[in-house]
Design an enzyme around this catalytic site. Structure first.
Site, mmCIF file in Angstrom:
data_model
loop_
_atom_site.group_PDB
_atom_site.id
_atom_site.type_symbol
_atom_site.label_atom_id
_atom_site.label_comp_id
_atom_site.label_asym_id
_atom_site.label_seq_id
_atom_site.Cartn_x
_atom_site.Cartn_y
_atom_site.Cartn_z
ATOM 1 N N GLY A 42 8.234 -26.491 -40.180
ATOM 2 C CA GLY A 42 8.230 -25.237 -41.144
ATOM 3 C C GLY A 42 7.425 -24.249 -40.673
ATOM 4 O O GLY A 42 6.129 -24.772 -40.437
ATOM 5 N N LYS A 43 7.749 -22.907 -40.446
ATOM 6 C CA LYS A 43 6.739 -22.322 -39.678
ATOM 7 C C LYS A 43 5.788 -21.757 -40.690
ATOM 8 O O LYS A 43 4.729 -21.908 -40.176
ATOM 9 C CB LYS A 43 7.595 -20.897 -39.361
ATOM 10 C CG LYS A 43 8.720 -21.021 -38.513
ATOM 11 C CD LYS A 43 9.562 -19.696 -38.182
ATOM 12 C CE LYS A 43 10.716 -19.902 -37.351
ATOM 13 N NZ LYS A 43 10.855 -20.758 -36.214
ATOM 14 N N ALA A 45 4.291 -23.990 -42.971
ATOM 15 C CA ALA A 45 3.454 -24.983 -42.928
ATOM 16 C C ALA A 45 2.549 -25.034 -41.501
ATOM 17 O O ALA A 45 1.593 -25.624 -41.401
ATOM 18 C CB ALA A 45 4.130 -26.250 -43.093
ATOM 19 N N ASN A 46 3.387 -24.974 -40.410
ATOM 20 C CA ASN A 46 2.789 -24.969 -38.952
ATOM 21 C C ASN A 46 1.455 -23.888 -39.060
ATOM 22 O O ASN A 46 0.576 -24.617 -38.463
ATOM 23 C CB ASN A 46 3.662 -24.673 -38.104
ATOM 24 C CG ASN A 46 4.842 -25.698 -38.143
ATOM 25 O OD1 ASN A 46 4.819 -27.031 -38.498
ATOM 26 N ND2 ASN A 46 6.214 -25.467 -37.275
ATOM 27 N N GLU A 221 6.122 -17.234 -21.949
ATOM 28 C CA GLU A 221 5.215 -17.188 -20.663
ATOM 29 C C GLU A 221 4.447 -16.032 -20.285
ATOM 30 O O GLU A 221 3.474 -16.075 -19.391
ATOM 31 C CB GLU A 221 6.062 -17.628 -19.392
ATOM 32 C CG GLU A 221 6.454 -19.073 -19.405
ATOM 33 C CD GLU A 221 7.508 -19.425 -18.252
ATOM 34 O OE1 GLU A 221 7.807 -18.614 -17.651
ATOM 35 O OE2 GLU A 221 7.931 -20.475 -18.101
ATOM 36 N N GLY A 250 4.660 -20.564 -31.242
ATOM 37 C CA GLY A 250 4.742 -19.211 -32.133
ATOM 38 C C GLY A 250 3.916 -19.588 -33.155
ATOM 39 O O GLY A 250 2.751 -18.476 -33.587
ATOM 40 N N ASP A 251 4.234 -20.544 -33.878
ATOM 41 C CA ASP A 251 3.346 -20.717 -35.034
ATOM 42 C C ASP A 251 1.938 -21.222 -34.808
ATOM 43 O O ASP A 251 1.082 -20.788 -35.556
ATOM 44 C CB ASP A 251 3.943 -21.850 -35.928
ATOM 45 C CG ASP A 251 5.333 -21.635 -36.313
ATOM 46 O OD1 ASP A 251 5.840 -20.395 -36.478
ATOM 47 O OD2 ASP A 251 6.078 -22.646 -36.195
ATOM 48 N N SER A 281 -0.599 -25.842 -26.844
ATOM 49 C CA SER A 281 0.346 -26.666 -27.832
ATOM 50 C C SER A 281 1.934 -27.217 -27.106
ATOM 51 O O SER A 281 2.369 -28.220 -27.269
ATOM 52 C CB SER A 281 0.746 -26.010 -28.989
ATOM 53 O OG SER A 281 1.774 -25.187 -28.576
#
Ligand code: RIB
Length: 309
Positions: A42-43, A45-46, A221, A250-251, A281
């Site tokens: 979930g964006k 929460a991440n 990248e 992204g998160d 990550s």
């Protein structure tokens, strides 16, 4: 009392159901996958977890279902030390996200929002109002935009910075944009909110001026493009790494960029820290499980010449 590195995240929590496969199926086709991993995503929460791993005090505002996944998620937040005072549990299903990941790390994600859609504007505003000294309130597009708009308006009324990650891609409601200080789309989202080509400096400068937002566009990248207060564009390149799973990168960027701003880094240093965390990550599988842990976060900070904290 909230300190300068308190961050409030209003947004989603999903259970990620990740299938790793040599290739994704065509319509009507079944393929045999290599591996399956269930995890916490979930964006919203991440981003909360990434900021927490770097040391921010993080307060989550969101909604979980009253199912097994909801209880598992509360335990996950507790393990990371994310404050869940304003995480509500409602009858129904916790959000889920079936995800396909190919060998080069690219992902395809479907979200089924479930309880994420049930957070109310009043609950969101109350969560923000409980932390008037927070440095930043972060939002995304996996809960209704009207709810995030209320949270941002509450933040604005006490002078707290607001940072919007407009993901997944959708046009931004006027009331939400009007209450946003920082916008962080990826290149697909940048195009979908009317920004155009993020490799064109003029398009970036024009969009930042039109929206009156500070702007960072993440480019996979190719790193990130950051529009300075004076309209000049600076670019931060991505580290060369062997990507195995880009889910949540992204998160990781948004959570660590927010942490950087919250502890007083200038925006370029915050973007460099965020780029390092996001690049790191993608070298590990999963979503939150792929984020640099507290020890790795310290190493990354030292490599960048940043003090702990
Ligand atoms: O950005 C990655 C996230 O998108 C996943 O964790 C998934 O749950 C969706 O929200």
């Amino acid at each position: 009392m909230p300190g300068p590195s308190d961050i409030v995240v209003v947004g989603s929590a999903n259970i990620d159901l990740i299938a790793y496969t040599r290739r994704v199926p065509e319509a009507g086709e079944t393929v045999v996958g290599d591996r399956f991993q269930m995890g916490f995503g979930g964006k919203g929460a991440n981003q909360a977890v990434m900021a927490r791993l770097l040391g921010s005090h993080v307060h989550m505002i969101g909604c979980l279902g009253d199912d097994l996944y909801g209880q598992m998620y509360l335990d996950n937040f507790a393990e990371y030390g994310v404050d869940v005072t304003h995480v509500y549990v409602t009858p129904g299903s916790t959000g889920v996200a079936p995800i396909w990941v190919e060998p080069d790390g690219t992902n395809r994600i479907i979200i089924v929002p479930g309880a994420n859609d049930l957070l109310t504007p009043d609950q969101a505003a109350a969560g923000v109002e409980a932390h008037p000294g927070a440095a930043i309130v972060i939002g995304q597009f996996e809960i209704p935009q009207s709810v995030t708009a209320r949270a941002f308006q509450a933040a604005r009324s006490v002078g707290t910075l607001t940072l919007l990650n407009p993901a997944p891609a959708a046009p931004i409601a006027d009331e939400l944009l009007a209450a946003t200080d920082w916008l962080i789309p990826n290149e697909i989202e940048f195009a979908s909110i009317g920004g155009g080509d993020p490799f064109d400096d003029a398009a970036l400068t024009r969009f930042a001026a039109e929206t009156r937002c500070r702007l960072v566009v993440t480019l996979g990248e190719a790193g990130v493009a950051l529009v300075g207060q004076d309209g000049t564009v600076r670019r931060v390149s991505a580290d060369r790494v062997e990507a195995v799973d880009t889910t949540g990168a992204g998160d990781a960027f948004v959570g660590s960029f927010s942490h950087g701003l919250a502890i007083g880094l200038d925006e370029l240093a915050a973007a460099q820290l965020a780029m390092a965390c996001a690049s790191d990550s993608v070298t590990r599988p999963g979503t939150q499980t792929s984020f640099p842990d507290a020890v790795r976060c310290r190493e990354l900070r030292r490599e960048l010449g940043l003090a702990d904290g």
